[in-house]
Enzyme design. Structure first.
Site, mmCIF file in Angstrom:
data_model
loop_
_atom_site.group_PDB
_atom_site.id
_atom_site.type_symbol
_atom_site.label_atom_id
_atom_site.label_comp_id
_atom_site.label_asym_id
_atom_site.label_seq_id
_atom_site.Cartn_x
_atom_site.Cartn_y
_atom_site.Cartn_z
ATOM 1 N N HIS A 106 0.840 -1.196 0.000
ATOM 2 C CA HIS A 106 0.000 0.000 0.000
ATOM 3 C C HIS A 106 0.877 1.249 0.000
ATOM 4 O O HIS A 106 1.974 1.257 0.571
ATOM 5 C CB HIS A 106 -0.902 0.022 1.235
ATOM 6 C CG HIS A 106 -2.029 -0.969 1.170
ATOM 7 N ND1 HIS A 106 -2.815 -1.131 0.058
ATOM 8 C CD2 HIS A 106 -2.508 -1.852 2.098
ATOM 9 C CE1 HIS A 106 -3.732 -2.057 0.295
ATOM 10 N NE2 HIS A 106 -3.566 -2.523 1.515
ATOM 11 N N CYS A 158 0.046 2.271 -5.025
ATOM 12 C CA CYS A 158 -0.857 3.340 -5.460
ATOM 13 C C CYS A 158 -0.248 4.708 -5.212
ATOM 14 O O CYS A 158 0.620 4.883 -4.352
ATOM 15 C CB CYS A 158 -2.189 3.226 -4.726
ATOM 16 S SG CYS A 158 -3.153 1.780 -5.192
#
Length: 678
Positions: A308, A357
């Protein structure tokens, strides 16, 4: 002790050498009735491998044996003194192969007759041997395959194919299917001509088996067809981090295979690789600090992260597994700080690859207090996705992978400029229908030279720095030795070890022999202290074992020990043997333990680095427990093999369901945390 075979006194070194040679030359001695029926054989083995040299002789009387070594690697007999091997007084000499040395055995009887065996060399290769089968019987195993190359006319061509083998393997090189005269592990052509271009491969064989190297292409071109600059690295090192089991955010699956496969490919390119899974913020920072110790002037440094992440005011942040929700920049690791520290080391090439991301977070807040970085050369950024976009992972036949890393691994071995490799990755990802219009690779760089990840390593003039890096790297990659134990019931078991990652150890248990009164023997392994198995989540990694492990040797039991960076004490492997006593028919259990110290990254003492940092910052040290006891389950829709999934972190105050292509807003608005990044 040195053998004083030559006359003592004031004699010349040449005369002394001649006397030693005569004494050790059996053809000039009366051997009597002693006949050597089986000679020892040369071999090539990994460092610290336990080997046995054997000699068998026949005579009328009682025979005695004494093994000798030349004391250092070299040709038969060597150029230095000859030394007795302490304890080497039997037919079989068992040694731990530490360095390349030559050995010979003297056999004598009670009638003053004696004879020497052949000299044999035990060649020791200090290279990766993780691919060796658990029950290796000595068949050839290629450790170094030849590499493709293009050279100018008149230059030297060097191809190397090195293999382990017992007996030592024989080599036969071929060009375009035709055998060459060279029969050594290294093929050298001093002056390349047009006739020397083509496909090369090498046959490696001994009495047990014949195998073939990978075929490689060798090109011979005019000087004006080569790149203007022949770039080289002093050394190449890489740190790979994959975070998947998050305490407060949806878990991921792809980082396991992404990191595992990329590590193997980088090793083929000559990188020293440290690969780590599931790190807290403090552990990530400690690992990065250790990584900086491997960097120096002229080194190629590569940092890769899968997990993440998000972007804020032009800065990229990596989310550790212990990041709270909502997360703040102070809970995460800033990539630009890593980049700046790499550049300050004077490295020749810095490559940062992020499969994470980059959704904007607090994009209308006040700007970061960090000033723009000064321009530095030879730095390459490969982003898995563009700004304010997500990165996705997919399942392909039971194998989860990040789409960016999937195509990165496809092209990374190409001997091209780094940016050209990333452009090929971008083109492939752009044609993938799963992420069309959702994810696009972004490349940024300040390259001043056409440097490639496949550039050769030239260490001349940097020996001291190389040894220091070698020591640091070995700390994170040293495996425990294979151990064989015998239980009271007579059952003999063997425990060996392999590294999946630098902080994930796999122990294999094999029952070698059964006892005279034992039946239906089974065994289990456990660790002290118990370490969490991050692969054991229900419904997560059923098919992963077949992808990560080679089960050809079919061990009786296995044990995965994860999170080795958390170790503060020695790790003990407990073996529980279960069997049925053939007379009483009772089911019994015996146990033994083996202390294997601090294997792999545990020996790097990341905890000490964390403690020192925590003390300076007056931050409470993370305890050595499981990563999370309340991890949220993965969304069950991941069973769809064609469905892409986001890698972004959950940003809301309350975690929303894990879903695809629906960006979530971050309600974090505490700007004071944004201006004091750590």
């Amino acid at each position: 002790m040195a053998v004083n075979a030559a006359p003592q006194g004031n004699i010349s070194p040449t005369k002394r050498r001649q006397c030693i040679d005569e004494w050790f030359n059996p053809r000039q001695m009366m051997v009597g009735d002693i006949v050597i029926e089986r000679q020892p054989v040369c071999m090539c083995v990994p460092v610290n491998y336990k080997v046995a040299l054997s000699v068998r002789a026949e005579a009328a009387g009682i025979l005695k044996y004494q093994w000798f070594t030349n004391g250092r690697g070299g040709g038969g007999g060597g150029d230095g003194d000859i030394y007795e091997v302490n304890g080497g007084t039997r037919e079989d000499l068992i040694i731990d192969a530490i360095k390349t040395q030559c050995y010979v055995c003297r056999v004598n009887d009670n009638f003053s007759n004696w004879v020497f065996s052949d000299w044999v060399k035990v060649k020791v290769l200090d290279i990766d041997a993780s691919g060796l089968p658990l029950e290796w019987q000595g068949e050839p195993h290629i450790a170094i395959n030849p590499k493709p190359q293009t050279v100018p006319l008149g230059a030297k061509i060097t191809l190397r194919c090195t293999a382990f083998g017992n007996p030592a393997p024989r080599y036969q090189w071929y060009r375009n299917g035709h055998p060459l005269e060279n029969t050594t592990d290294t093929l050298q052509i001093e002056h390349a001509e047009a006739k020397h271009k083509g496909a090369y491969l090498c046959s490696v064989s001994n009495v047990l088996e014949e195998i073939w190297s990978e075929p490689v292409e060798v090109g011979v071109v005019q000087n004006d067809q080569l790149p203007l600059t022949a770039t080289k690295a002093v050394d190449k090192v890489a740190l790979l981090i994959g975070n998947l089991n998050y305490s407060n955010h949806p878990g991921l699956m792809a980082p396991v295979m992404d990191v595992h496969e990329l590590a193997n490919l980088l090793q083929q390119l000559g990188f020293r690789v440290v690969s780590l899974l599931d790190l807290t913020k403090e552990e990530m920072q400690a690992a990065v600090d250790k990584f900086f110790d491997l960097l120096d002037r002229g080194v190629y440094g590569l940092f890769y992260y899968a997990g993440h992440g998000y972007e804020c005011a032009g800065r990229n942040y990596l989310v550790p597994v212990d990041a709270p929700q909502p997360y703040r920049p102070k809970n995460c690791v800033c990539v630009q700080r890593i980049m700046l520290a790499m550049q300050e080391r004077g490295t020749a090439l810095n490559v940062i690859l992020l499969d994470t991301c980059r959704k904007w977070y607090n994009q209308q807040g006040i700007p970061s207090a960090i000033m723009p970085q000064q321009p530095k050369g030879n730095t390459v950024y490969g982003y898995g996705t563009c700004e304010d976009a997500e990165a996705f992972e997919v399942q392909d036949g039971g194998k989860s992978t990040g789409i960016f890393t999937k195509y990165l691994n496809k092209h990374i071995l190409q001997a091209e400029k780094v940016t050209h490799v990333l452009e090929r990755v971008s083109e492939d990802l752009g044609r993938d229908p799963l992420v069309t219009g959702k994810q696009a690779v972004e490349i940024k760089h300040t390259l001043k030279e056409p440097r490639s990840l496949a550039d050769p390593v030239q260490t001349a003039g940097h020996t001291r720095e190389l040894h220091q890096r070698d020591f640091c790297w070995r700390q994170a990659n040293e495996l425990p030795r294979k151990t064989r134990l015998k239980f009271l019931c007579g059952v003999e078991v063997e425990v060996s070890f392999s590294a999946l990652f630098s902080n994930v150890l796999v122990a294999f248990g094999v029952i070698k022999t059964t006892g005279p009164k034992t039946d239906n023997c089974t065994m289990t392994l456990s660790s002290i202290p118990p370490m969490q198995d991050i692969f054991s989540g229900t419904g997560r990694f059923e098919k992963m074992d077949s992808l990560l492990f080679d089960n050809a040797d079919n061990p009786d039991c296995t044990l995965r020990v994860c999170g080795l960076q958390k170790l503060t004490e020695s790790l003990v492997i407990r073996m529980d043997l279960h069997y049925t006593h053939m007379e009483s028919r009772l089911r019994l259990t015996e146990s033994q333990q083996v202390d294997i110290g601090k294997p792999l990254v545990a020996s790097c003492k990341l905890n000490e680095t964390i403690q020192n940092t925590s003390h300076r910052k007056q931050v409470k040290q993370t305890s050595m427990g499981s990563i999370s006891h309340s991890r949220q389950p993965l969304n069950q829709t991941q069973a769809n093999p064609c469905q892409p999934f986001t890698r972004k972190a959950e940003c809301g105050a309350q975690a929303t369901p894990f879903r695809c292509n629906e960006p979530e807003e971050n309600d974090e608005n505490e700007l004071q945390d944004f201006t004091c990044l750590t």
